[in-house]
Design a protein around this motif. Structure first.
Motif, PDB file in Angstrom:
ATOM      1  N   VAL A   1      12.706  11.953  -4.692  1.00  0.00           N
ATOM      2  CA  VAL A   1      12.643  12.486  -3.270  1.00  0.00           C
ATOM      3  C   VAL A   1      14.458  12.547  -2.535  1.00  0.00           C
ATOM      4  N   GLY A   2      13.952  14.057  -2.241  1.00  0.00           N
ATOM      5  CA  GLY A   2      15.540  14.783  -1.953  1.00  0.00           C
ATOM      6  C   GLY A   2      15.072  14.522  -0.658  1.00  0.00           C
ATOM      7  N   PHE A   3      15.442  14.561   0.365  1.00  0.00           N
ATOM      8  CA  PHE A   3      15.415  14.184   1.986  1.00  0.00           C
ATOM      9  C   PHE A   3      16.598  15.314   2.584  1.00  0.00           C
ATOM     10  N   VAL A   4      16.390  16.227   3.844  1.00  0.00           N
ATOM     11  CA  VAL A   4      16.830  17.761   4.279  1.00  0.00           C
ATOM     12  C   VAL A   4      16.549  16.202   5.545  1.00  0.00           C
ATOM     13  N   THR A   5      17.480  16.015   6.243  1.00  0.00           N
ATOM     14  CA  THR A   5      17.129  15.639   8.064  1.00  0.00           C
ATOM     15  C   THR A   5      17.989  16.256   8.712  1.00  0.00           C
TER      16      THR A   5
ATOM     17  N   GLU B   1      29.779  22.965   0.405  1.00  0.00           N
ATOM     18  CA  GLU B   1      30.236  24.103   0.634  1.00  0.00           C
ATOM     19  C   GLU B   1      29.871  24.976   1.957  1.00  0.00           C
ATOM     20  N   VAL B   2      28.836  24.497   2.219  1.00  0.00           N
ATOM     21  CA  VAL B   2      27.694  25.522   3.542  1.00  0.00           C
ATOM     22  C   VAL B   2      27.513  23.986   4.535  1.00  0.00           C
ATOM     23  N   LEU B   3      27.624  23.052   4.450  1.00  0.00           N
ATOM     24  CA  LEU B   3      27.438  21.828   5.925  1.00  0.00           C
ATOM     25  C   LEU B   3      29.241  22.115   6.025  1.00  0.00           C
ATOM     26  N   PRO B   4      29.227  21.231   7.757  1.00  0.00           N
ATOM     27  CA  PRO B   4      29.842  21.123   8.135  1.00  0.00           C
ATOM     28  C   PRO B   4      30.460  20.393   7.198  1.00  0.00           C
ATOM     29  N   ASP B   5      31.925  20.141   7.708  1.00  0.00           N
ATOM     30  CA  ASP B   5      32.718  18.578   7.337  1.00  0.00           C
ATOM     31  C   ASP B   5      32.139  16.916   7.369  1.00  0.00           C
ATOM     32  N   PHE B   6      31.968  17.290   8.603  1.00  0.00           N
ATOM     33  CA  PHE B   6      30.995  16.142   9.043  1.00  0.00           C
ATOM     34  C   PHE B   6      29.896  15.483   8.801  1.00  0.00           C
ATOM     35  N   ALA B   7      29.049  16.040   8.066  1.00  0.00           N
ATOM     36  CA  ALA B   7      27.738  16.547   7.369  1.00  0.00           C
ATOM     37  C   ALA B   7      27.819  15.110   6.484  1.00  0.00           C
ATOM     38  N   SER B   8      26.318  14.668   6.281  1.00  0.00           N
ATOM     39  CA  SER B   8      26.496  14.130   5.114  1.00  0.00           C
ATOM     40  C   SER B   8      25.885  14.789   3.923  1.00  0.00           C
ATOM     41  N   VAL B   9      26.472  14.890   2.487  1.00  0.00           N
ATOM     42  CA  VAL B   9      25.747  15.218   1.425  1.00  0.00           C
ATOM     43  C   VAL B   9      25.623  14.667   0.289  1.00  0.00           C
ATOM     44  N   HIS B  10      24.665  12.935   0.773  1.00  0.00           N
ATOM     45  CA  HIS B  10      24.500  12.547   0.361  1.00  0.00           C
ATOM     46  C   HIS B  10      22.680  12.502   0.402  1.00  0.00           C
ATOM     47  N   ASN B  11      22.480  12.260  -0.555  1.00  0.00           N
ATOM     48  CA  ASN B  11      21.108  11.876  -0.206  1.00  0.00           C
ATOM     49  C   ASN B  11      20.044  10.150   0.235  1.00  0.00           C
ATOM     50  N   PRO B  12      19.639  10.529   1.824  1.00  0.00           N
ATOM     51  CA  PRO B  12      19.494  12.054   2.549  1.00  0.00           C
ATOM     52  C   PRO B  12      20.149  12.104   2.851  1.00  0.00           C
ATOM     53  N   ILE B  13      20.220  13.572   3.055  1.00  0.00           N
ATOM     54  CA  ILE B  13      21.436  14.647   3.621  1.00  0.00           C
ATOM     55  C   ILE B  13      21.349  14.906   5.569  1.00  0.00           C
ATOM     56  N   ASP B  14      22.390  14.873   5.936  1.00  0.00           N
ATOM     57  CA  ASP B  14      22.078  14.714   7.404  1.00  0.00           C
ATOM     58  C   ASP B  14      23.263  15.850   7.282  1.00  0.00           C
ATOM     59  N   VAL B  15      22.063  17.171   8.134  1.00  0.00           N
ATOM     60  CA  VAL B  15      23.255  17.741   9.085  1.00  0.00           C
ATOM     61  C   VAL B  15      23.361  17.997  10.628  1.00  0.00           C
ATOM     62  N   THR B  16      23.527  16.703  10.547  1.00  0.00           N
ATOM     63  CA  THR B  16      23.849  16.817  11.487  1.00  0.00           C
ATOM     64  C   THR B  16      23.838  17.866  13.148  1.00  0.00           C
ATOM     65  N   GLY B  17      23.826  17.235  14.576  1.00  0.00           N
ATOM     66  CA  GLY B  17      23.136  17.919  15.525  1.00  0.00           C
ATOM     67  C   GLY B  17      24.152  19.390  15.828  1.00  0.00           C
ATOM     68  N   TYR B  18      24.501  19.335  14.803  1.00  0.00           N
ATOM     69  CA  TYR B  18      25.569  21.162  15.026  1.00  0.00           C
ATOM     70  C   TYR B  18      24.467  22.053  14.818  1.00  0.00           C
ATOM     71  N   ILE B  19      23.410  21.633  14.358  1.00  0.00           N
ATOM     72  CA  ILE B  19      22.017  22.956  13.733  1.00  0.00           C
ATOM     73  C   ILE B  19      21.443  22.824  14.916  1.00  0.00           C
ATOM     74  N   LEU B  20      22.153  23.026  16.867  1.00  0.00           N
ATOM     75  CA  LEU B  20      22.000  23.409  17.499  1.00  0.00           C
ATOM     76  C   LEU B  20      22.714  24.475  17.902  1.00  0.00           C
ATOM     77  N   ILE B  21      23.296  24.927  16.749  1.00  0.00           N
ATOM     78  CA  ILE B  21      25.102  25.909  16.997  1.00  0.00           C
ATOM     79  C   ILE B  21      24.093  27.237  15.614  1.00  0.00           C
ATOM     80  N   ASP B  22      24.228  26.149  15.214  1.00  0.00           N
ATOM     81  CA  ASP B  22      23.824  27.040  13.431  1.00  0.00           C
ATOM     82  C   ASP B  22      22.286  26.448  13.042  1.00  0.00           C
ATOM     83  N   PRO B  23      21.736  27.624  13.555  1.00  0.00           N
ATOM     84  CA  PRO B  23      20.291  26.776  12.937  1.00  0.00           C
ATOM     85  C   PRO B  23      19.847  27.041  11.718  1.00  0.00           C
TER      86      PRO B  23
END
Length: 713
Positions: free
Chosen positions: A313-317, A350-372
Motif C-alpha cells: 500500500v502507498g499512503f498519501v497523507t 518535483e511537486v512537493l515542498p522541500d520539507f515534505a516527505s517523499v517516502h512511503n507513507p507520504i507527508d505532504v505537510t500542512g502546506y496543503i492549507l496554502i496549496d490544496p
C-alpha cells in the motif's frame, strides 16, 4: 443454485425473495396504543405499495381505517406483519393462511426464547406455517429493511434516511439492528438489505445469506452472530459467497463464558466453542471482527474496493503524525508499506515542498492549507509506482457549513477526479471515526466524492482483513484449495466397542498401518524380554505401561524415561506393571521404545465437536501445552497448506524455526504428517470421538509419533 432449489425446511431462494419484496402489506394487530405499531406505520410512509391495517375492532388506527381481519382485505396481500399478543398468534396465523397470504413477519415475543412452554408454542407455529405454505420470519424479531427497494416493514422507528448501497446485513439481535442502522447513517454507509432474524424458527440466518449471495444489489454480507444454528449450511453458503466474490464480515459474540450465557438466554439456542468458531471462520474466508465499529467500517471498505490486488500500500497523507500511526497499525495488520521506486520519489520531489516527505507513507505537510492541490499531485505520481498495489488517501469530508459551498464542492471534485483517474484502487480513509454530517453528505453527493472509511485505526484493521480475504478469493478463483480437502481413500473399518479406548499400543499400530510414522516399540510381558528389546533398540530407552484400561499412564507412574542399562530396564518393567495392577489393569504389560531426545514436541489431536464435527488441534506439546495453551484449530477435513499456515501462526513458531541455534524443523514434513493424522481421523468415520498424538516429535525433517490415544463414541 437456482430459485427453485430447496433450502432447509423447504424454503427456497424464491420464497425468501417474495418475503423481502412485497407489493402490499397488512399490519395485523395495528393499534394507536403500541409504539411498535406506530413506528412500523411511520417507517412504511414511503412504501411504494399498499399498506392495510388490521384491528379486531375495525376502528381508525394511525389516522387510517382498519379492517377487522385479514379476511376482509380487498386483496390478497403479499406480506402480513404480525404484532398481536403471544396467545393470539396461532389463531391469527390460521386466518393469514385462510386468506392465502404466503409471507409473514412475526414481531411477537414469548416463544422459544422464554423456555420450554414457549418452545412448544414456537414448534406449533412452524408446523402450521409449513402445512399451510407460509414463509415466516421470526418470531421475536423486528422485521427487515429492504433499502434497495424502499420497503421498510421494521418495528422500531428509523429516523432519517438510509443510504442505498451494497451491504446486506443479517442480525441475530433486534435492538442492535437499530444501532447498526444508526451507525450506517452516521458513516453514510450504503445498505441493500437489513434483516433482524428473531428466533429463526423457520427462516434462518443462512437462508438470508444464501439469498444475499444471489442478490444483485448486494456486494458484501455483514453478520451479527449469536449462534450458528445450521453449521453445514453455513459452511456451504460461505463457500458460495467466496466463489461469488462476496465477502462475509461477522461479529460473533459469546467468546466469554458470560457472553455465551447471555446469548443462550437471548436466542434460546446453544453457542459453540469460540475457538472452533474462529477456525470455521478462518478456513471459510469469513472475516471476523470484534466490534460494531469494525463491522461497519470493514464492510464499507469492502463494498468500495473488493477484491484488493495485494498487500502493498502507498499512503498519501497531509500529516506526519498520521504517517506514524499508519506505520504502527500497518505492521499490526500485516499491511506492507514498501519503498517507492526511485523514479517515484524523484517525481514527488518535483511537486512537493522541500520539507515534505517523499517516502512511503507520504507527508505532504500542512502546506496543503496554502496549496490544496498537493495531495492530488502526490496521488497522480504515486499511482504509477510499480511497488504498490493500492493507495490509501487520508482525507475527510467537511463537518460544518463551508463559507462557500460551491467552492468546497469544486475542491472535492478535483480530488474525486484524481481518485477516478488513478490506475490503482484508491481507498479514502479519515483520520478518526466521526459522523459524516449532512453537510459532508451534500458535498460528497455534489462532487461525486467516494465513500470515506472511518478512521485510521479501524481503517487499517479493515484493510488487513480485506487483503486477507482477497488472497483467499484469488486462490479460490485459481482453484487452489482453502482448507476443505476431502480424502479420496476409503474409510478405515475398526473393530471397537462403543466407548472403548485404544491406548498407545493399539493406537500406534493403527496409525502406523495407515502411513503415520511411529517410533519403534516392542510389547513385552517380562522383565527379561524388556531388557532384550532394549538391547535391540540401543540405549537409552523408555518403558511404558501397556494397558488399554489406563489412558494417561504418566499420571499413575506408568512411564520410565532415560533408561541406560538392562538392569534399569528390568526394574522399570516391574515398576510400571505394578503401577498398572494398582490402577486396576487386568493384564498389564509394557512397551519398550528407543528414547528420543532433542527436537520440538507437538501435540496433535482430532476431537469431535457436537456442532461442527471433527476439529483438529495442533500445538506445542510437553509443558508448553499447559503453560502457553498455544494451539491452532482446523475443522476437518483440511488441507496441508492450511495446516502449515497454522503452524507458522503459533506463538511458539520460533521454536520450530530453530531458535537459539537449535535445528530448524522442516515444516513441509511436519504438515505432511499432521495431514496424514487428520486423514486417518476423517477415515475412521462417525464412530471416532477423539484421536490424540502426544507428543509428535519433530527433529529437522524427521517426524515421529511417540504416543497416541484413540477413543470411540
Amino acid at each position: 443454485m437456482t430459485d427453485t432449489q430447496a433450502l432447509p425446511a423447504g424454503i427456497t431462494v424464491e420464497r425468501v425473495r417474495e418475503l423481502f419484496n412485497p407489493k402490499s402489506i397488512a399490519l395485523v394487530g395495528a393499534t394507536d396504543k403500541s409504539v411498535w405499531s406506530l413506528s412500523l406505520f411511520k417507517n412504511l410512509a414511503d412504501f411504494p405499495g399498499r399498506v392495510y391495517l388490521v384491528n379486531p375492532r375495525g376502528v381508525v388506527v394511525h389516522g387510517q381505517q382498519s379492517y377487522t381481519s385479514v379476511a376482509e382485505l380487498p386483496e390478497v396481500v403479499d406480506l402480513a406483519f404480525v404484532m398481536v399478543p403471544t396467545g393470539a398468534v396461532l389463531e391469527v396465523m390460521e386466518h393469514i393462511a385462510d386468506a392465502g397470504i404466503r409471507s409473514a413477519v412475526v414481531l411477537t415475543s414469548g416463544f422459544g426464547e422464554v423456555g420450554e412452554v414457549g418452545a412448544e408454542l414456537e414448534a406449533r407455529l412452524v408446523r402450521l406455517a409449513e402445512e399451510r405454505g407460509i414463509t415466516v420470519l421470526g418470531p421475536n424479531g423486528n422485521g427487515y429493511v429492504n433499502v434497495a427497494s424502499g420497503i421498510t416493514p421494521y418495528g422500531l422507528l428509523i429516523s432519517g434516511e438510509l443510504k442505498r448501497g451494497s451491504i446486506g446485513v443479517v442480525l441475530q439481535s433486534g435492538a442492535l439492528a437499530s444501532a447498526v442502522i444508526q451507525l450506517a447513517q452516521t458513516r453514510d454507509a450504503g445498505l441493500s438489505l437489513l434483516v433482524s432474524m428473531g428466533n429463526e424458527s423457520m427462516i434462518s440466518m443462512t437462508d438470508v445469506m444464501r439469498y444475499l449471495v444471489e442478490d444483485e444489489a448486494t456486494k458484501v454480507i455483514m453478520l451479527f452472530v449469536e449462534s450458528i444454528r445450521h453449521p453445514e449450511d453455513f459452511l456451504e453458503v460461505s463457500r458460495l459467497a467466496l466463489a461469488a466474490g462476496k465477502p462475509i464480515v461477522a461479529l460473533k459474540v459469546g467468546r466469554s463464558e458470560g457472553g455465551a450465557r447471555v446469548a443462550r438466554a437471548h436466542t434460546g439456542s446453544l453457542v459453540g466453542d469460540d475457538a472452533v468458531i474462529d477456525a470455521v471462520f478462518r478456513q471459510n474466508a469469513v472475516i471476523r471482527v470484534d466490534s460494531l465499529e469494525d463491522l461497519i467500517v470493514t464492510a464499507e471498505l469492502l463494498s468500495h474496493a473488493a477484491p484488493l490486488p495485494g498487500r502493498r500500500v502507498g499512503f498519501v497523507t497531509p500529516s506526519g503524525g498520521a504517517c506514524e500511526v499508519i506505520s504502527d497499525r500497518a505492521e499490526d495488520e500485516g499491511i506492507l508499506i514498501p519503498d517507492f521506486a526511485p523514479e517515484t520519489e524523484a517525481r514527488l520531489a518535483e511537486v512537493l515542498p522541500d520539507f515534505a516527505s517523499v517516502h512511503n507513507p507520504i507527508d505532504v505537510t500542512g502546506y496543503i492549507l496554502i496549496d490544496p492541490m498537493l495531495t492530488i499531485k502526490a496521488l497522480d505520481v504515486v499511482q504509477d509506482d510499480p511497488n504498490i498495489d493500492e493507495i490509501v488517501y487520508i482525507g475527510d469530508l467537511p463537518h460544518d457549513d463551508p463559507a462557500d459551498f460551491d467552492a468546497a464542492v469544486a475542491r472535492y471534485q478535483l480530488q474525486s477526479e484524481a481518485i477516478s483517474r488513478s490506475k490503482k484502487p484508491v481507498i479514502v480513509v479519515s483520520n478518526t471515526i466521526t459522523d459524516i454530517t449532512p453537510v459532508g453528505r451534500a458535498v460528497a453527493a455534489a462532487s461525486e466524492f467516494p465513500g470515506v472509511v472511518g478512521g485510521i485505526h479501524h481503517g487499517i484493521t479493515a484493510l488487513g482483513r480485506a487483503a486477507e480475504w482477497s488472497e483467499r478469493y484469488r486462490a479460490a478463483q485459481a482453484g487452489v484449495s482453502g482448507g476443505a480437502a476431502v480424502t479420496a481413500e476409503p474409510p478405515i473399518v475398526v473393530d471397537a466397542r462403543p466407548g472403548e479406548s485404544f491406548a498407545e499400543r493399539k493406537a500406534a499400530a493403527l496409525l502406523a498401518e495407515h502411513g503415520v510414522p511411529v517410533v519403534p516399540n516392542a510389547l513385552v510381558d517380562s522383565a527379561d524380554a524388556a531388557a532384550e528389546a532394549a538391547e535391540r533398540f540401543g540405549f537409552p530407552v523408555v518403558v511404558k505401561l501397556a494397558a488399554d484400561e489406563i489412558e494417561h499412564k504418566s499420571d499413575i507412574g506408568g512411564v520410565r524415561l532415560g533408561l541406560s542399562d538392562a538392569d534399569a530396564v528390568r526394574q522399570a518393567f516391574d515398576d510400571v506393571v505394578a503401577a498398572g495392577r494398582a490402577a486396576g489393569a487386568a493384564a498389564p504389560a509394557a512397551l519398550v521404545q528407543p528414547q528420543r531426545s532433542d527436537g520440538v514436541e507437538l501435540i496433535v489431536g482430532a476431537v469431535r465437536d457436537p456442532k461442527w464435527g471433527l476439529v483438529l488441534a495442533v500445538g506445542l506439546g510437553g509443558v508448553w501445552v499447559e503453560v502457553l495453551k498455544d494451539s491452532t484449530l482446523h475443522l476437518l477435513p483440511v488441507d496441508r497448506e492450511q495446516i502449515k499456515a497454522g503452524l507458522t501462526s503459533l506463538r511458539g513458531a520460533k521454536l520450530l524455526e530453530g531458535a537459539r541455534g537449535t535445528q530448524a524443523s522442516d515444516l513441509d514434513a511436519v504438515a505432511d504428517v499432521v495431514a496424514r493424522i487428520a486423514d486417518v481421523a476423517v477415515r475412521l468415520g462417525d464412530r471416532l470421538e477423539s484421536l490424540e498424538v502426544n507428543p509428535l516429535l519433530v527433529r529437522g525433517s524427521e517426524v515421529e509419533a511417540l504416543d497416541a490415544l484413540i477413543t470411540w463414541r
